[in-house]
Scaffold this active site. Structure first.
Site, short mmCIF file in Angstrom:
data_model
loop_
_atom_site.label_atom_id
_atom_site.label_comp_id
_atom_site.label_asym_id
_atom_site.label_seq_id
_atom_site.Cartn_x
_atom_site.Cartn_y
_atom_site.Cartn_z
N ASP A 110 -6.19 2.01 12.39
CA ASP A 110 -7.49 1.39 12.16
C ASP A 110 -8.32 1.44 13.42
OD1 ASP A 110 -5.60 0.19 10.06
OD2 ASP A 110 -7.61 -0.32 9.34
N ASN B 33 -2.67 -0.60 13.87
CA ASN B 33 -2.53 -0.14 12.49
C ASN B 33 -1.81 -1.23 11.70
OD1 ASN B 33 -2.87 1.90 10.46
ND2 ASN B 33 -0.71 2.39 10.64
N LYS B 34 -1.67 -1.01 10.41
CA LYS B 34 -1.03 -1.95 9.49
C LYS B 34 0.25 -2.53 10.09
CE LYS B 34 -1.95 -3.09 6.22
NZ LYS B 34 -2.63 -4.43 6.15
N GLN C 222 0.83 -1.21 0.00
CA GLN C 222 0.00 0.00 0.00
C GLN C 222 0.87 1.25 0.00
OE1 GLN C 222 -0.39 -2.48 2.24
NE2 GLN C 222 -2.55 -2.97 2.55
#
Lengths: 332, 332
Positions: free
Chosen positions: B229, B239-240, B188
């Site tokens: 998130d 988060n990621k 991403q």
């Protein structure tokens, strides 16, 4: 004991060399014939072989090139090896090929001119043999300082030495487990290390490079073990990009960081080391397929420098040394 | 001001939704039609949209589903939204869809039954509008605490907010520069963040995730900025995967770590958060091509948890708060 094909990835065949194509692994196990300088430089530039394979390529190529071009006096050989060292160094600037040249030069002094090539060949092949025994001994040294049944985190590939380490631990009745960082962009971690360890029957968990903090947190890692392409007299190591990130995190999580390394030779300080920046396309593509726009600006230093302060022990052929002990050896 | 297509990646069209296919970017900019629950869950599971897109997908889908299935009383809607929340949560367990459900429930209390669907639609669309204005305001808050002409290191994608930040900085006469970690396995960072920033005309340097320590060392990074998130009342962020690694390194290199985040809602502690483990094939493959043997054991937690101690400021809609200040807000 089954040895990893990566432990001796280049074979000397007299007039030519046979080089394990590491870029095709793990899906294809194929060998490339190296017949001339252009072949050898292609193999280097395209990273068909790396790490210990580069050392083998250099020594063996100096021999096969001499056979092919009838370079059969030390004077002619001396001139030629100067050229080869320059060309090899241009192809991969971080690797210290001139150290190998210096080493071959010490052999030259003892070689009989009457039977120049055969005598040099015997000396070099005997030397490589002894080097491989020393590498096997080095993993024995390392096995003695690891926690029992160690969980080992690693990246890139240490040319078959982790398989040898795992087998040594197994011989001692231990069960090692490996956590392998995939090592973008060339994925030597997933393609080579995870593959060779699994082939040899050991437990391997592969993970993406960015997961490493969580892998430390969740898996009670006993040690980080990496190789090195070069080390300095101050005990810094130069190794595949990503090593420095691992080392900082290992220190943060209080996990010992071990580096399998060679003598420091004449690199005094990390300031004397040129880091190879490779084409950004190697990062933007996987194989031939672009995974990011070709116009994207990208950074790809192929190596990084891990300062001595992050290293617990440098594992050498003759023992395991703290950076301080390592430094003292070269101050004499 | 040009807005990133990632800032509002899901469009509500009444009976259906139009979802930006983030998995096709940056090479193809295409939209997927979502007409029913199965479409919506596919989009979620296959990560066609993520982050803020998931919020839009949930709110908008609740509306279009109600239109399609003539769910036009709050009682029927209530029953249906329970089902939808469960299905969405099963598809992506880390994302707190039940928070959105709770939020829609507060709207329901004020909706006129006589014109149920139109009234609910107006309320939700107005709310999303206000949310987008709050997000634009959040980057203004962040812009004020950054060093001038900041060099910003980031990973994954913050749904267009970094483009908005860069444009705000530009408006202030500043020149920001971005260092983007590619964010394996879905990339991403390279496919979305590097792309949207470059499209908007800003300076971007892409790097492999494992290079991060060297990027800190060599580039005088001003700040790390990530999204999240989810956050907990204690000020931890989810988060990621890779965020935790970045945060530990940022602390080591003494670089401020900022997180664009939302209210903590009812997640008290990081112990209450279930981390989604995704199929190992997503790590072993790039697209359809295997980059490691299919039989390889591999770990793929899609998220990690960054404890509050590593975070300099949580950037909320109404201000920038240290974890301590953030905690105090939820203790009331």
């Amino acid at each position: 004991m089954k040895i990893s094909p990566l432990f001796h990835p280049v074979e000397y065949k007299g007039n030519y060399l046979s080089v394990l194509d590491e870029s095709a692994l793990p899906f294809k196990k194929r060998y490339i014939r190296v017949r001339n300088l252009s072949d050898a430089l292609d193999v280097l530039k395209n990273m068909k072989t790396r790490a210990f394979g580069q050392l083998l390529l250099f020594y063996y190529f100096c021999l096969s090139d001499a056979r092919l071009n009838q370079i059969n006096t030390s004077k002619k050989f001396n001139r030629r090896i100067n050229v080869l060292t320059k060309k090899f160094s241009q192809a991969r600037p971080t690797f210290a090929f001139y150290q190998f040249q210096n080493h071959i030069n010490t052999f030259l002094k003892e070689v009989k001119e009457a039977d120049f090539l055969n005598d040099l060949e015997r000396k070099i092949l005997t030397y490589i043999d002894s080097l491989q025994r020393l590498r096997l001994n080095r993993v024995k040294i390392l096995s003695r300082i690891l926690a029992p049944n160690p969980k080992i985190l690693t990246l890139c590939n240490v040319s078959g030495e982790l398989v040898a380490l795992a087998q040594e631990l197994k011989r001692q009745g231990q069960i090692p487990e490996f956590f392998v960082s995939e090592t973008r962009p060339y994925l030597q971690g997933s393609r080579l290390t995870a593959w060779e360890l699994k082939e040899a029957g050991f437990r391997v968990n592969l993970f993406c490079d960015n997961q490493v903090a969580m892998v430390f947190l969740k898996n009670n890692i006993s040690a980080v073990i990496v190789g090195s392409d070069r080390s300095t007299k101050e005990g810094d190591i130069i190794n595949k990009i990503g090593t420095y990130t691992l080392a900082v995190l290992a220190k943060h999580f209080n996990v010992p960081f071990y580096c399998l390394t060679q003598p420091a030779a004449d690199t005094r300080s990390r300031k004397d080391v040129e880091i190879e920046f490779r084409p950004k396309e190697e990062l933007l593509r996987y194989g031939r397929k672009f995974i990011a726009p070709p116009t994207q600006k990208a950074l790809y230093p192929a190596f990084d420098i891990t300062p001595a302060e992050y290293i617990t022990k440098l594992i050498c052929f003759d023992g395991a040394f703290s950076p301080e002990e390592f430094r003292k050896r070269w101050q004499k």
